[in-house]
Motif scaffolding. Structure first.
Motif, PDB file in Angstrom:
ATOM      1  N   ALA A   8      35.379  48.041  39.001  1.00  0.00           N
ATOM      2  CA  ALA A   8      35.357  47.198  37.797  1.00  0.00           C
ATOM      3  C   ALA A   8      34.281  46.112  37.850  1.00  0.00           C
ATOM      4  O   ALA A   8      33.518  45.932  36.898  1.00  0.00           O
ATOM      5  CB  ALA A   8      36.734  46.571  37.582  1.00  0.00           C
ATOM      6  N   LYS A   9      34.201  45.386  38.960  1.00  0.00           N
ATOM      7  CA  LYS A   9      33.241  44.288  39.058  1.00  0.00           C
ATOM      8  C   LYS A   9      31.810  44.809  39.007  1.00  0.00           C
ATOM      9  O   LYS A   9      30.965  44.273  38.272  1.00  0.00           O
ATOM     10  CB  LYS A   9      33.468  43.501  40.350  1.00  0.00           C
ATOM     11  CG  LYS A   9      32.619  42.244  40.485  1.00  0.00           C
ATOM     12  CD  LYS A   9      33.047  41.445  41.718  1.00  0.00           C
ATOM     13  CE  LYS A   9      32.286  40.124  41.804  1.00  0.00           C
ATOM     14  NZ  LYS A   9      30.847  40.316  42.086  1.00  0.00           N
ATOM     15  N   SER A  10      31.528  45.859  39.762  1.00  0.00           N
ATOM     16  CA  SER A  10      30.173  46.416  39.768  1.00  0.00           C
ATOM     17  C   SER A  10      29.800  46.987  38.408  1.00  0.00           C
ATOM     18  O   SER A  10      28.653  46.848  37.953  1.00  0.00           O
ATOM     19  CB  SER A  10      30.053  47.504  40.837  1.00  0.00           C
ATOM     20  OG  SER A  10      30.216  46.959  42.124  1.00  0.00           O
ATOM     21  N   VAL A  44      22.179  49.021  42.122  1.00  0.00           N
ATOM     22  CA  VAL A  44      22.256  49.485  43.513  1.00  0.00           C
ATOM     23  C   VAL A  44      23.697  49.421  44.002  1.00  0.00           C
ATOM     24  O   VAL A  44      24.200  50.365  44.627  1.00  0.00           O
ATOM     25  CB  VAL A  44      21.348  48.637  44.425  1.00  0.00           C
ATOM     26  CG1 VAL A  44      21.621  48.951  45.898  1.00  0.00           C
ATOM     27  CG2 VAL A  44      19.878  48.890  44.100  1.00  0.00           C
ATOM     28  N   ARG A  45      24.386  48.308  43.709  1.00  0.00           N
ATOM     29  CA  ARG A  45      25.776  48.172  44.150  1.00  0.00           C
ATOM     30  C   ARG A  45      26.663  49.234  43.511  1.00  0.00           C
ATOM     31  O   ARG A  45      27.520  49.838  44.169  1.00  0.00           O
ATOM     32  CB  ARG A  45      26.299  46.777  43.816  1.00  0.00           C
ATOM     33  CG  ARG A  45      25.826  45.681  44.759  1.00  0.00           C
ATOM     34  CD  ARG A  45      26.597  44.398  44.560  1.00  0.00           C
ATOM     35  NE  ARG A  45      26.300  43.778  43.269  1.00  0.00           N
ATOM     36  CZ  ARG A  45      25.308  42.908  43.074  1.00  0.00           C
ATOM     37  NH1 ARG A  45      24.520  42.577  44.078  1.00  0.00           N
ATOM     38  NH2 ARG A  45      25.099  42.379  41.883  1.00  0.00           N
ATOM     39  N   LEU A  46      26.462  49.475  42.216  1.00  0.00           N
ATOM     40  CA  LEU A  46      27.283  50.454  41.522  1.00  0.00           C
ATOM     41  C   LEU A  46      27.040  51.860  42.073  1.00  0.00           C
ATOM     42  O   LEU A  46      27.996  52.603  42.364  1.00  0.00           O
ATOM     43  CB  LEU A  46      26.996  50.422  40.022  1.00  0.00           C
ATOM     44  CG  LEU A  46      27.775  51.439  39.171  1.00  0.00           C
ATOM     45  CD1 LEU A  46      29.274  51.193  39.281  1.00  0.00           C
ATOM     46  CD2 LEU A  46      27.321  51.369  37.716  1.00  0.00           C
ATOM     47  N   ALA A  75      26.687  45.707  36.127  1.00  0.00           N
ATOM     48  CA  ALA A  75      25.652  46.662  35.725  1.00  0.00           C
ATOM     49  C   ALA A  75      25.543  46.746  34.209  1.00  0.00           C
ATOM     50  O   ALA A  75      24.435  46.831  33.651  1.00  0.00           O
ATOM     51  CB  ALA A  75      25.959  48.035  36.312  1.00  0.00           C
ATOM     52  N   THR A  76      26.679  46.708  33.525  1.00  0.00           N
ATOM     53  CA  THR A  76      26.674  46.739  32.058  1.00  0.00           C
ATOM     54  C   THR A  76      25.978  45.510  31.502  1.00  0.00           C
ATOM     55  O   THR A  76      25.166  45.602  30.567  1.00  0.00           O
ATOM     56  CB  THR A  76      28.120  46.807  31.530  1.00  0.00           C
ATOM     57  OG1 THR A  76      28.759  47.991  32.027  1.00  0.00           O
ATOM     58  CG2 THR A  76      28.130  46.842  30.004  1.00  0.00           C
ATOM     59  N   GLN A  77      26.273  44.348  32.077  1.00  0.00           N
ATOM     60  CA  GLN A  77      25.630  43.105  31.620  1.00  0.00           C
ATOM     61  C   GLN A  77      24.127  43.153  31.869  1.00  0.00           C
ATOM     62  O   GLN A  77      23.330  42.735  31.022  1.00  0.00           O
ATOM     63  CB  GLN A  77      26.245  41.914  32.339  1.00  0.00           C
ATOM     64  CG  GLN A  77      25.687  40.564  31.871  1.00  0.00           C
ATOM     65  CD  GLN A  77      26.349  39.393  32.568  1.00  0.00           C
ATOM     66  OE1 GLN A  77      27.009  39.554  33.580  1.00  0.00           O
ATOM     67  NE2 GLN A  77      26.171  38.205  32.025  1.00  0.00           N
ATOM     68  N   LEU A 102      28.836  57.818  34.279  1.00  0.00           N
ATOM     69  CA  LEU A 102      28.530  57.846  35.708  1.00  0.00           C
ATOM     70  C   LEU A 102      29.780  57.606  36.544  1.00  0.00           C
ATOM     71  O   LEU A 102      29.929  58.159  37.637  1.00  0.00           O
ATOM     72  CB  LEU A 102      27.480  56.783  36.043  1.00  0.00           C
ATOM     73  CG  LEU A 102      26.024  57.089  35.707  1.00  0.00           C
ATOM     74  CD1 LEU A 102      25.148  55.897  36.060  1.00  0.00           C
ATOM     75  CD2 LEU A 102      25.538  58.326  36.446  1.00  0.00           C
ATOM     76  N   GLU A 103      30.685  56.770  36.025  1.00  0.00           N
ATOM     77  CA  GLU A 103      31.911  56.443  36.744  1.00  0.00           C
ATOM     78  C   GLU A 103      32.722  57.696  37.071  1.00  0.00           C
ATOM     79  O   GLU A 103      33.436  57.739  38.084  1.00  0.00           O
ATOM     80  CB  GLU A 103      32.741  55.482  35.893  1.00  0.00           C
ATOM     81  CG  GLU A 103      33.984  54.940  36.559  1.00  0.00           C
ATOM     82  CD  GLU A 103      34.755  54.010  35.639  1.00  0.00           C
ATOM     83  OE1 GLU A 103      35.635  53.289  36.143  1.00  0.00           O
ATOM     84  OE2 GLU A 103      34.490  54.004  34.403  1.00  0.00           O
TER      85      GLU A 103
END
Length: 257
Positions: A162-164, A186-188, A168-170, A135-136
Motif C-alpha cells: 500500500a505505501k509503495s 524502484v521500491r515498488l 509511486a502513484t503520487q 502491475l500489483e
C-alpha cells in the motif's frame, strides 16, 4: 450491506485469489513435483531468475506507462494464452537459458490481458492508480513464508504494497513521465519482484526439465498466463466493489466468506 449479486461476485473473487495452486497445476502437467525440480536447478540459476524477473517487471512498467492508454483491440483470454503459449514453446525447447528472452515477452502479454480484465471491471486504465494496480497483480501470484496467517493472504499483500503503491502513484501524478530509477518506482518494483519471483521460479523449474520440450513449455506458459488472469479477475472484482461500498466494508465481507 452488499447485495446478493455482489456477495456472489466477492465469493468468486475470493475463490480465485485464495486458491491459486500454480505449482500443483504445473506438477500435474509435467508429471513431476516442482519441489523435486528445485534441487535440479544449476548453480547460479536462482540469481539469473531474480535478475530476469526484475527485467521483466521493468519491461512491464514501460508497457503499462506508454502503451496501455491506447484504445485496445478487445481480445479474449484465450488469445493472450495462445500468444504466451507460443513464447513458452521457446522456453520448453531451450530450457532455462531461454527464460531471459521469453519471460519479458510473456510478462508483457500477461499485462495486456490484465489491463483488458481491469477495463471490463470498470477501471480507467489511463489513470496512474489503475496502471499500477495492473502491475500489483504480479505480486498476488505467489505466497511468501512471512504472510500473516490470521488475515487473508490477498489483503496482507495489498497492505504490504500500500505505501509503495501510494508513493509511486503520487510520483506519476506529479511527474507524468516516469524514470525507472525514481526511488518510489524502484521500491515498488522491488516488492513486486520478490513475490513475482515465486511463480517465475516454479515455471522456470518446470520448463528446464528434460521431459518438457516445446509442447510442454507452451502448456506451462498457458497455465502461467491463466494463473495471473485469475488473480487479475479476482483483484479487479474486489476493487470494483470497493468503489461502491468502501474498502473496509468489502474487506470485512471478504474475510467473513
Amino acid at each position: 450491506m452488499l447485495t446478493q449479486a455482489d456477495l456472489a461476485d466477492l465469493q468468486y473473487a475470493k475463490t480465485l485469489l485464495e486458491n491459486p495452486g500454480l505449482a500443483a497445476r504445473i506438477s500435474n502437467a509435467v508429471g513431476t513435483p516442482i519441489e523435486k525440480g528445485l534441487a535440479m536447478l544449476p548453480e547460479g540459476a536462482n540469481e539469473m531468475i531474480v535478475t530476469t524477473t526484475r527485467k521483466a517487471l521493468e519491461t512491464a512498467l514501460d508497457f503499462a506507462l506508454y502503451t496501455l492508454d491506447e484504445e485496445p483491440q478487445r481480445s479474449t483470454n484465450w488469445l493472450h494464452k495462445t500468444f504466451a503459449g507460443l513464447s513458452g514453446a521457446a522456453g520448453g525447447a531451450f530450457g532455462l537459458p531461454a527464460l531471459a528472452i521469453e519471460l519479458p515477452v510473456s510478462t508483457a502479454i500477461i499485462l495486456r490481458s490484465i489491463a483488458d480484465i481491469a477495463r471490463s471491471e470498470g477501471e480507467s486504465i489511463k489513470s496512474p492508480e489503475a496502471r499500477l494496480a495492473c502491475l500489483e497483480v504480479f505480486a498476488l501470484g505467489g505466497s511468501a513464508a512471512n504472510d500473516d496467517a490470521v488475515e487473508s493472504g490477498y489483503f496482507t499483500v495489498r497492505a504490504v504494497l500500500a505505501k509503495s503503491l501510494a508513493e509511486a502513484t503520487q510520483y506519476l501524478a506529479v511527474h507524468g513521465v516516469a524514470q525507472k530509477t525514481a526511488p518510489p518506482l524502484v521500491r515498488l518494483l522491488t516488492q513486486i519482484a520478490a513475490r513475482f519471483g515465486i511463480p517465475v521460479t516454479q515455471k522456470a523449474v518446470a520448463q528446464s526439465l528434460p521431459v518438457v520440450g516445446a509442447a510442454g513449455g507452451a502448456l506451462i506458459n498457458t497455465l502461467f498466463v491463466d494463473h495471473f488472469q485469475n488473480m487479475s479477475r479476482g483483484h479487479f472484482i474486489v476493487r470494483r466493489l470497493e468503489r461502491v461500498y468502501g474498502t473496509e466494508t468489502v474487506k470485512l465481507a471478504y474475510l467473513k466468506l
